[in-house]
Design an enzyme around this catalytic site. Sequence first.
Site, PDB file in Angstrom:
ATOM      1  N   GLU A   1       0.820  -1.213   0.000  1.00 32.84           N
ATOM      2  CA  GLU A   1       0.000   0.000   0.000  1.00 32.84           C
ATOM      3  C   GLU A   1       0.854   1.264   0.000  1.00 32.84           C
ATOM      4  O   GLU A   1       1.997   1.259   0.450  1.00 32.84           O
ATOM      5  CB  GLU A   1      -0.911  -0.004   1.239  1.00 32.84           C
ATOM      6  CG  GLU A   1      -1.879  -1.175   1.197  1.00 32.84           C
ATOM      7  CD  GLU A   1      -2.837  -1.244   2.387  1.00 32.84           C
ATOM      8  OE1 GLU A   1      -3.928  -1.789   2.213  1.00 32.84           O
ATOM      9  OE2 GLU A   1      -2.505  -0.759   3.479  1.00 32.84           O
TER      10      GLU A   1
ATOM     11  N   CYS B   1       3.184   8.885   1.750  1.00 32.53           N
ATOM     12  CA  CYS B   1       3.631   7.962   2.791  1.00 32.53           C
ATOM     13  C   CYS B   1       3.978   6.657   2.080  1.00 32.53           C
ATOM     14  O   CYS B   1       3.075   5.952   1.610  1.00 32.53           O
ATOM     15  CB  CYS B   1       2.484   7.790   3.788  1.00 32.53           C
ATOM     16  SG  CYS B   1       2.869   6.691   5.123  1.00 32.53           S
TER      17      CYS B   1
ATOM     18  N   CYS C   1       6.065  -6.551   7.713  1.00 36.11           N
ATOM     19  CA  CYS C   1       7.202  -6.113   8.528  1.00 36.11           C
ATOM     20  C   CYS C   1       7.506  -7.193   9.555  1.00 36.11           C
ATOM     21  O   CYS C   1       6.597  -7.800  10.116  1.00 36.11           O
ATOM     22  CB  CYS C   1       6.871  -4.798   9.237  1.00 36.11           C
ATOM     23  SG  CYS C   1       8.240  -4.151  10.226  1.00 36.11           S
TER      24      CYS C   1
ATOM     25  N   CYS D   1       5.809  -4.862  16.140  1.00 32.97           N
ATOM     26  CA  CYS D   1       5.345  -3.927  17.186  1.00 32.97           C
ATOM     27  C   CYS D   1       3.876  -4.256  17.471  1.00 32.97           C
ATOM     28  O   CYS D   1       3.083  -4.449  16.541  1.00 32.97           O
ATOM     29  CB  CYS D   1       5.507  -2.479  16.723  1.00 32.97           C
ATOM     30  SG  CYS D   1       7.214  -2.107  16.287  1.00 32.97           S
TER      31      CYS D   1
ATOM     32  N   CYS E   1       0.723  -2.261  15.888  1.00 31.94           N
ATOM     33  CA  CYS E   1       0.790  -1.882  14.469  1.00 31.94           C
ATOM     34  C   CYS E   1       0.210  -2.992  13.597  1.00 31.94           C
ATOM     35  O   CYS E   1       0.597  -4.159  13.719  1.00 31.94           O
ATOM     36  CB  CYS E   1       2.249  -1.620  14.097  1.00 31.94           C
ATOM     37  SG  CYS E   1       2.526  -1.413  12.336  1.00 31.94           S
TER      38      CYS E   1
ATOM     39  N   CYS F   1      -1.379   6.007  10.068  1.00 39.47           N
ATOM     40  CA  CYS F   1      -0.159   5.352  10.554  1.00 39.47           C
ATOM     41  C   CYS F   1      -0.489   4.044  11.243  1.00 39.47           C
ATOM     42  O   CYS F   1      -1.359   3.992  12.107  1.00 39.47           O
ATOM     43  CB  CYS F   1       0.513   6.220  11.606  1.00 39.47           C
ATOM     44  SG  CYS F   1       1.588   7.438  10.921  1.00 39.47           S
TER      45      CYS F   1
HETATM   46  N1  SAH Z   1       8.789   0.904  10.562  1.00 43.44           N
HETATM   47  C1  SAH Z   1       8.949   2.294  10.676  1.00 43.44           C
HETATM   48  C2  SAH Z   1       8.115   3.087   9.709  1.00 43.44           C
HETATM   49  C3  SAH Z   1       6.692   2.624   9.480  1.00 43.44           C
HETATM   50  S1  SAH Z   1       5.594   2.824  10.829  1.00 43.44           S
HETATM   51  C4  SAH Z   1       8.708   2.744  12.116  1.00 43.44           C
HETATM   52  O1  SAH Z   1       8.240   1.951  12.929  1.00 43.44           O
HETATM   53  O2  SAH Z   1       9.028   3.888  12.415  1.00 43.44           O
HETATM   54  C5  SAH Z   1       5.318   4.579  10.823  1.00 43.44           C
HETATM   55  C6  SAH Z   1       4.907   5.146  12.148  1.00 43.44           C
HETATM   56  O3  SAH Z   1       3.593   4.697  12.517  1.00 43.44           O
HETATM   57  C7  SAH Z   1       5.802   4.738  13.310  1.00 43.44           C
HETATM   58  O4  SAH Z   1       6.136   5.843  14.111  1.00 43.44           O
HETATM   59  C8  SAH Z   1       4.939   3.762  14.066  1.00 43.44           C
HETATM   60  O5  SAH Z   1       5.331   3.647  15.401  1.00 43.44           O
HETATM   61  C9  SAH Z   1       3.583   4.367  13.897  1.00 43.44           C
HETATM   62  N2  SAH Z   1       2.476   3.462  14.203  1.00 43.44           N
HETATM   63  C10 SAH Z   1       2.409   2.128  14.058  1.00 43.44           C
HETATM   64  N3  SAH Z   1       1.196   1.648  14.428  1.00 43.44           N
HETATM   65  C11 SAH Z   1       0.477   2.718  14.813  1.00 43.44           C
HETATM   66  C12 SAH Z   1      -0.868   2.888  15.273  1.00 43.44           C
HETATM   67  N4  SAH Z   1      -1.699   1.866  15.418  1.00 43.44           N
HETATM   68  N5  SAH Z   1      -1.281   4.144  15.577  1.00 43.44           N
HETATM   69  C13 SAH Z   1      -0.448   5.202  15.420  1.00 43.44           C
HETATM   70  N6  SAH Z   1       0.813   5.102  14.978  1.00 43.44           N
HETATM   71  C14 SAH Z   1       1.278   3.873  14.668  1.00 43.44           C
HETATM   72 FE1  SF4 Z   2       7.159  -2.522  11.525  1.00 42.62          FE
HETATM   73 FE2  SF4 Z   2       4.884  -1.403  12.280  1.00 42.62          FE
HETATM   74 FE3  SF4 Z   2       6.881  -1.678  14.040  1.00 42.62          FE
HETATM   75 FE4  SF4 Z   2       7.123   0.118  12.028  1.00 42.62          FE
HETATM   76  S1  SF4 Z   2       5.633   0.161  13.704  1.00 42.62           S
HETATM   77  S2  SF4 Z   2       8.662  -1.379  12.735  1.00 42.62           S
HETATM   78  S3  SF4 Z   2       5.998  -0.974  10.395  1.00 42.62           S
HETATM   79  S4  SF4 Z   2       5.757  -3.347  13.042  1.00 42.62           S
END
Ligand code: SAH
Ligand code: SF4
Length: 356
Positions: free
Chosen positions: A89, A103, A110, A114, A117, A341
């Site tokens: 996406e 974006c 990934c 996390c 996410c 995000c």
């Molecule tokens: N992997 C990288 C970039 C992609 S995620 C990273 O983790 O930074 C982009 C941003 O979205 C990151 O700051 C991540 O912590 C945030 N993010 C992930 N899941 C989210 C959620 N459910 N609500 C808000 N931000 C989120």
């Molecule tokens: Fe991967 Fe989502 Fe963690 Fe970014 S926030 S490193 S995309 S699992």
Amino acid sequence: MTVAPRNRHDRFLELFPKEPAFRLRQIEKAYFTSSMTGWESVTTLSKDMRTVLEREIPWISCKAVTTLSSNRGDTHKVVLEGYDGQLYESVLMANMRNQWTICVSSQIGCAMGCTFCATGTMGLKRNLSSDEIADQYRFWRAFLTERPELPQRISNVVFMGMGEPLVNLENVKAAIHTWLQNTDLGPTRITVSTVGVLPVLEEILKDPLWPPVRIAISLHSPEEESRRKIVPTTAPHFHTRLAKWTHDYQEVHGNRRHHVTFEYTLISGVNDNAEEAKRLVQFVRKTSAVKVNVIPLNPVSGKAFTASSRQGIEDFKTVLLNAGINVTERKTMGQDIAAACGQLALTVKSGGKVVG
Ligand code: SAH
Ligand code: SF4
């Protein structure tokens, strides 16, 4: 298993080994010229060459499967199909300057897992190629050209889509250099957001080819133990090493325009109380990061986490502001089309409009 195609530069050189170097630069420019929509429009190339290219090298590395627009019209999301049929996406968001921010995704899924996410729940399918990353810009360029009623300028790119850019470093770097050479994006208009892969962060300090883009570190907690609960890849001594890294970064780049930002997703009852805010102040003071960007949690289906309340977000920000720390809050956009995000996991939500 589908073998990743060699990148289109290499393929061109295989097909036309005797062509002068400027030919490739000419083709790269054509890829990023709005009026060029396919090989047939690149009339600076001979007819014979165009015929071969038409057959051998796709004009663009992705195919749009579904395009969605949010009800407010300020966010658009596309599901793209790569060379092997896998889907990823990319998102286009209106920014404060009445221009657009893309974006981009750097991987399909990934591996970092996390817990809050959506992309993390997919696991890693594969890295995107440099062409697939660079072409997300070209896809949105063409999307805007077809909609002259919309603002046309793409002013920023953020690596905040699917994936962890620092574990696909070579392709991310190649895509950034392609944009810097062929678009009007300057390096401070490109932000690489990372979960904080320390060995790679350390490597880029020594890399003369690392472009001077902005870096945002997804911090989410001022302490190692509690961070590991939501960011399982948190390395031992994460905060100490990260603080040192920010100083080294400052020394290498030595310029506030190339600053480091911390991102902090606020999750109710997990990392948003006043004590945590105070500990965050103490940590930020040990670093040379210049800003904390708080992100209200976007809901992810199947996850028990909830966003902090409006009051909770304000209180958290106030602790930081009172300590003299520069705080911004990310505006939540595109929730109705699962484009915000952390929501990118190939779900096509019922909100918004399907536009293509
Ligand atoms: N992997 C990288 C970039 C992609 S995620 C990273 O983790 O930074 C982009 C941003 O979205 C990151 O700051 C991540 O912590 C945030 N993010 C992930 N899941 C989210 C959620 N459910 N609500 C808000 N931000 C989120
Ligand atoms: Fe991967 Fe989502 Fe963690 Fe970014 S926030 S490193 S995309 S699992």
